[in-house]
Scaffold this motif. Structure first.
Motif, PDB file in Angstrom:
ATOM      1  N   GLU A   1       0.660  -1.218  -0.047  1.00  0.00           N
ATOM      2  CA  GLU A   1      -0.034  -0.100  -0.102  1.00  0.00           C
ATOM      3  C   GLU A   1       0.903   1.268  -0.051  1.00  0.00           C
ATOM      4  OE1 GLU A   1      -3.314   1.984   2.841  1.00  0.00           O
ATOM      5  OE2 GLU A   1      -3.093  -0.257   2.984  1.00  0.00           O
ATOM      6  N   ALA A   2       1.955   1.223   0.711  1.00  0.00           N
ATOM      7  CA  ALA A   2       2.769   2.191   0.915  1.00  0.00           C
ATOM      8  C   ALA A   2       3.872   2.588  -0.379  1.00  0.00           C
ATOM      9  CB  ALA A   2       3.645   2.210   2.160  1.00  0.00           C
ATOM     10  N   PHE A   3       4.067   1.441  -0.918  1.00  0.00           N
ATOM     11  CA  PHE A   3       4.698   1.625  -1.988  1.00  0.00           C
ATOM     12  C   PHE A   3       4.077   2.008  -3.444  1.00  0.00           C
ATOM     13  CE2 PHE A   3       7.543  -0.051  -5.914  1.00  0.00           C
ATOM     14  CZ  PHE A   3       8.573   0.918  -5.458  1.00  0.00           C
ATOM     15  N   ALA A   4       2.858   1.556  -3.427  1.00  0.00           N
ATOM     16  CA  ALA A   4       1.986   2.076  -4.639  1.00  0.00           C
ATOM     17  C   ALA A   4       1.630   3.457  -4.494  1.00  0.00           C
ATOM     18  CB  ALA A   4       0.514   1.349  -4.704  1.00  0.00           C
ATOM     19  N   ALA A   5       1.518   4.003  -3.319  1.00  0.00           N
ATOM     20  CA  ALA A   5       1.280   5.366  -3.216  1.00  0.00           C
ATOM     21  C   ALA A   5       2.787   6.163  -3.470  1.00  0.00           C
ATOM     22  CB  ALA A   5       0.987   5.614  -1.746  1.00  0.00           C
ATOM     23  N   PHE A   6       3.847   5.755  -3.168  1.00  0.00           N
ATOM     24  CA  PHE A   6       5.014   6.224  -3.277  1.00  0.00           C
ATOM     25  C   PHE A   6       5.070   6.489  -4.656  1.00  0.00           C
ATOM     26  CE2 PHE A   6       9.534   6.145  -4.539  1.00  0.00           C
ATOM     27  CZ  PHE A   6      10.010   7.141  -4.022  1.00  0.00           C
ATOM     28  N   CYS A   7       4.706   5.502  -5.693  1.00  0.00           N
ATOM     29  CA  CYS A   7       4.858   5.558  -7.069  1.00  0.00           C
ATOM     30  C   CYS A   7       3.702   5.980  -7.691  1.00  0.00           C
ATOM     31  CB  CYS A   7       4.836   4.007  -7.479  1.00  0.00           C
ATOM     32  SG  CYS A   7       6.416   3.208  -7.121  1.00  0.00           S
ATOM     33  N   LYS A   8       2.693   6.741  -6.971  1.00  0.00           N
ATOM     34  CA  LYS A   8       1.395   7.252  -7.582  1.00  0.00           C
ATOM     35  C   LYS A   8       0.729   6.222  -8.364  1.00  0.00           C
ATOM     36  CE  LYS A   8       3.433  11.996  -7.122  1.00  0.00           C
ATOM     37  NZ  LYS A   8       4.095  13.070  -7.816  1.00  0.00           N
TER      38      LYS A   8
ATOM     39  N   ASP B   1      -2.476   2.853  -8.195  1.00  0.00           N
ATOM     40  CA  ASP B   1      -3.251   2.360  -7.315  1.00  0.00           C
ATOM     41  C   ASP B   1      -2.920   1.079  -6.674  1.00  0.00           C
ATOM     42  OD1 ASP B   1      -4.934   4.454  -8.006  1.00  0.00           O
ATOM     43  OD2 ASP B   1      -5.747   3.432  -9.875  1.00  0.00           O
ATOM     44  N   TYR B   2      -2.273   0.344  -7.387  1.00  0.00           N
ATOM     45  CA  TYR B   2      -1.733  -1.039  -6.914  1.00  0.00           C
ATOM     46  C   TYR B   2      -0.272  -1.383  -6.954  1.00  0.00           C
ATOM     47  CZ  TYR B   2      -6.545  -1.350  -8.086  1.00  0.00           C
ATOM     48  OH  TYR B   2      -7.987  -0.994  -8.406  1.00  0.00           O
ATOM     49  N   ALA B   3       0.176  -2.188  -5.710  1.00  0.00           N
ATOM     50  CA  ALA B   3       1.667  -2.782  -5.774  1.00  0.00           C
ATOM     51  C   ALA B   3       1.367  -4.253  -5.493  1.00  0.00           C
ATOM     52  CB  ALA B   3       2.512  -2.104  -5.057  1.00  0.00           C
TER      53      ALA B   3
ATOM     54  N   GLU C   1       1.590  -0.016 -18.807  1.00  0.00           N
ATOM     55  CA  GLU C   1       0.802  -1.021 -18.089  1.00  0.00           C
ATOM     56  C   GLU C   1       1.107  -1.329 -16.923  1.00  0.00           C
ATOM     57  OE1 GLU C   1       0.948  -0.738 -21.455  1.00  0.00           O
ATOM     58  OE2 GLU C   1      -1.247  -0.507 -22.036  1.00  0.00           O
ATOM     59  N   ILE C   2       2.563  -1.870 -16.625  1.00  0.00           N
ATOM     60  CA  ILE C   2       2.952  -2.159 -15.475  1.00  0.00           C
ATOM     61  C   ILE C   2       4.397  -1.647 -15.212  1.00  0.00           C
ATOM     62  CG2 ILE C   2       3.562  -4.360 -14.057  1.00  0.00           C
ATOM     63  CD1 ILE C   2       1.540  -5.775 -15.491  1.00  0.00           C
ATOM     64  N   GLY C   3       4.849  -1.299 -14.029  1.00  0.00           N
ATOM     65  CA  GLY C   3       6.355  -1.017 -13.660  1.00  0.00           C
ATOM     66  C   GLY C   3       6.864  -1.952 -12.715  1.00  0.00           C
TER      67      GLY C   3
ATOM     68  N   THR D   1       1.001  -0.966 -10.661  1.00  0.00           N
ATOM     69  CA  THR D   1       0.072  -0.699 -12.099  1.00  0.00           C
ATOM     70  C   THR D   1      -1.036   0.111 -11.495  1.00  0.00           C
ATOM     71  OG1 THR D   1      -1.266  -2.053 -13.634  1.00  0.00           O
ATOM     72  CG2 THR D   1      -1.169  -2.938 -11.624  1.00  0.00           C
ATOM     73  N   ASN D   2      -2.022   0.400 -12.404  1.00  0.00           N
ATOM     74  CA  ASN D   2      -3.306   1.198 -12.265  1.00  0.00           C
ATOM     75  C   ASN D   2      -4.390   0.356 -12.454  1.00  0.00           C
ATOM     76  OD1 ASN D   2      -2.278   3.487 -11.010  1.00  0.00           O
ATOM     77  ND2 ASN D   2      -1.616   4.231 -13.177  1.00  0.00           N
ATOM     78  N   ASP D   3      -4.044  -0.897 -13.221  1.00  0.00           N
ATOM     79  CA  ASP D   3      -5.089  -1.791 -13.784  1.00  0.00           C
ATOM     80  C   ASP D   3      -5.346  -2.917 -12.670  1.00  0.00           C
ATOM     81  OD1 ASP D   3      -6.035  -4.102 -15.066  1.00  0.00           O
ATOM     82  OD2 ASP D   3      -5.234  -3.292 -17.067  1.00  0.00           O
ATOM     83  N   LEU D   4      -6.436  -3.029 -12.244  1.00  0.00           N
ATOM     84  CA  LEU D   4      -6.792  -3.955 -11.123  1.00  0.00           C
ATOM     85  C   LEU D   4      -6.779  -5.428 -11.655  1.00  0.00           C
ATOM     86  CD1 LEU D   4      -7.878  -4.795  -8.404  1.00  0.00           C
ATOM     87  CD2 LEU D   4     -10.143  -4.274  -9.087  1.00  0.00           C
ATOM     88  N   GLU D   5      -7.067  -5.520 -12.920  1.00  0.00           N
ATOM     89  CA  GLU D   5      -7.104  -7.085 -13.509  1.00  0.00           C
ATOM     90  C   GLU D   5      -5.623  -7.329 -13.817  1.00  0.00           C
ATOM     91  OE1 GLU D   5      -8.487  -8.802 -17.508  1.00  0.00           O
ATOM     92  OE2 GLU D   5      -9.822  -6.987 -16.875  1.00  0.00           O
ATOM     93  N   LEU D   6      -4.736  -6.715 -13.984  1.00  0.00           N
ATOM     94  CA  LEU D   6      -3.390  -6.828 -14.093  1.00  0.00           C
ATOM     95  C   LEU D   6      -2.685  -7.161 -12.583  1.00  0.00           C
ATOM     96  CD1 LEU D   6      -1.910  -4.766 -16.885  1.00  0.00           C
ATOM     97  CD2 LEU D   6      -2.303  -7.105 -17.106  1.00  0.00           C
TER      98      LEU D   6
END
Ligand code: PLP
Length: 372
Positions: A43-50, A52-54, A176-178, A199-204
């Protein structure tokens, strides 16, 4: 004086108490593979990378591999990347059964040259993996535009670029993904092996969560054949602590790089790293280019300066990839910089005195004809 290339002991010393507490909490929780400590860090790393998901994984190599798999890359596909990278970028493509197809890098920023993409596009091209080498992002806008035009996915290899920015966008958040590595020497490093995708893609994100955990959608219900690529809970707990210091560490790296740059711009024989106008470089590696690199490096090591070479052999010329049939000369920029790159000490805890000693020693070694 001796200046190490990297000093992880100095980096970790102020955090030891926090690590002990965090590790004790994981031990008491009894949950060691994934679990809440990993979820907190995600959660913290997703926020750091701006983003939605990590999704936390076992390594950066797994991150690139599972990212490509989740995007549907498989046997018969071609994936475009650069030869001037760590071997893992290409290995991950190979693991999918796809073929790594190389394009050369730009001579100024050492990242994928967008103008070269059109030359290698085929009907089998599925994805592009730009590599944000040394802490500076590739020139993403033309890469993303090319990908959109041709229906390709973009998977960023951001293993060296935690916190780097491209036009105010964070490394890892544009394709699509980092993909990130938390190998101990990276700008954000675990106390062992770890990696993650953002990623910002929930499905991925969900696909990768399933792939990292034996293809399980529910305990002992396996939708696909997956792997064990989970992040260790102890790594998640320690990474969450270290993440709080990442911005400060990156700022210090930038300050050190600026000091190196202002001193070395006086030395004609040194080609400096360039921060592109679009970039916030986070200097995972501070690499200059010099002639007679191996001899310079020998002399510096003898005088107490720890050096590195990233990387001495470009991926297309590695023995492991002779089957791809690349000859010397096909990617001239990557080949030339592989001969010239010299990485100097770079870590947040470098002291002023250490930096001055590196500057003095490098300048004296390279100028005044010290190198024949
Ligand atoms: C470190 C690195 C990787 C691999 O990460 P690991 O965590 O060591 O598996 C991939 N790509 C690049 C560019 C790297 O620097």
């Amino acid at each position: 004086m001796k200046v190490p290339f990297l000093d992880l002991k100095a980096h970790h010393a102020p955090l030891r108490g926090h690590f002990k507490t965090a590790i004790a909490e994981v031990i008491d929780s009894g949950i060691f593979a994934g679990g809440p400590a990993v979820a907190n860090f995600e959660e913290a790393f997703a926020a750091f990378c701006k983003c939605d998901y990590a999704v936390g994984l076992g390594s950066g190599t797994e991150a690139v591999w599972l990212a490509l798999l989740a995007c549907g890359v498989g046997p018969g596909d071609e994936v475009i990347t650069v030869p001037s990278t760590f071997m893992a970028t290409a290995e991950a493509i190979t693991y999918c059964g796809a073929k790594p197809v190389f394009v050369d890098v730009d001579e100024r920023n050492y990242t994928l040259d967008p103008a070269a993409l059109a030359n290698v596009l085929t009907s089998r091209t599925k994805a592009i993996v730009p590599v944000h080498l040394f802490g500076q992002t590739a020139d993403m806008d033309p890469i993303l535009k090319f990908a959109r035009q041709h229906g390709l996915v973009v998977v960023e290899d951001a293993a060296q670029a935690h916190g780097a920015e491209y036009k105010n966008r964070r490394a890892g958040s544009m394709g699509e993904i980092g993909c990130f590595s938390f190998y101990p020497g990276k700008n954000l490093g675990a106390l062992g092996e770890a990696g993650a995708i953002v990623t910002n893609d929930l499905e991925l994100a969900d696909k990768i969560r399933v792939l990292r955990d034996h293809g399980q959608t529910r305990k002992y219900h396996h939708a696909v054949v997956g792997w064990n690529c989970r992040m260790d809970a102890i790594q998640g707990a320690c990474l969450a602590i270290k993440l709080r210091y990442l911005d400060r560490g990156n700022e210090l790296r930038r300050t050190h790089a600026a000091r190196y740059n202002s001193a070395f711009k006086e030395v004609e024989e040194i080609i400096l790293p360039l921060e592109a106008e679009y970039a916030r470089h986070v200097y995972h590696v501070y690499a200059v280019r010099v002639r007679d690199r191996d001899e310079v490096m020998r002399q510096l090591e003898r005088k107490g300066i720890g050096c590195g070479v990233h990387y001495p052999v470009p991926v297309h010329l590695q023995q492991a990839y002779v089957s791809l049939g690349h000859q010397r000369g096909v990617f001239p920029v990557s080949e030339q910089i592989a001969n010239e790159f010299l990485s100097l000490p770079m870590f947040p805890e470098l002291s002023e005195a250490q930096i001055e000693f590196v500057i003095e020693t490098v300048t004296e070694t390279i100028s005044a004809g010290a190198i024949a």
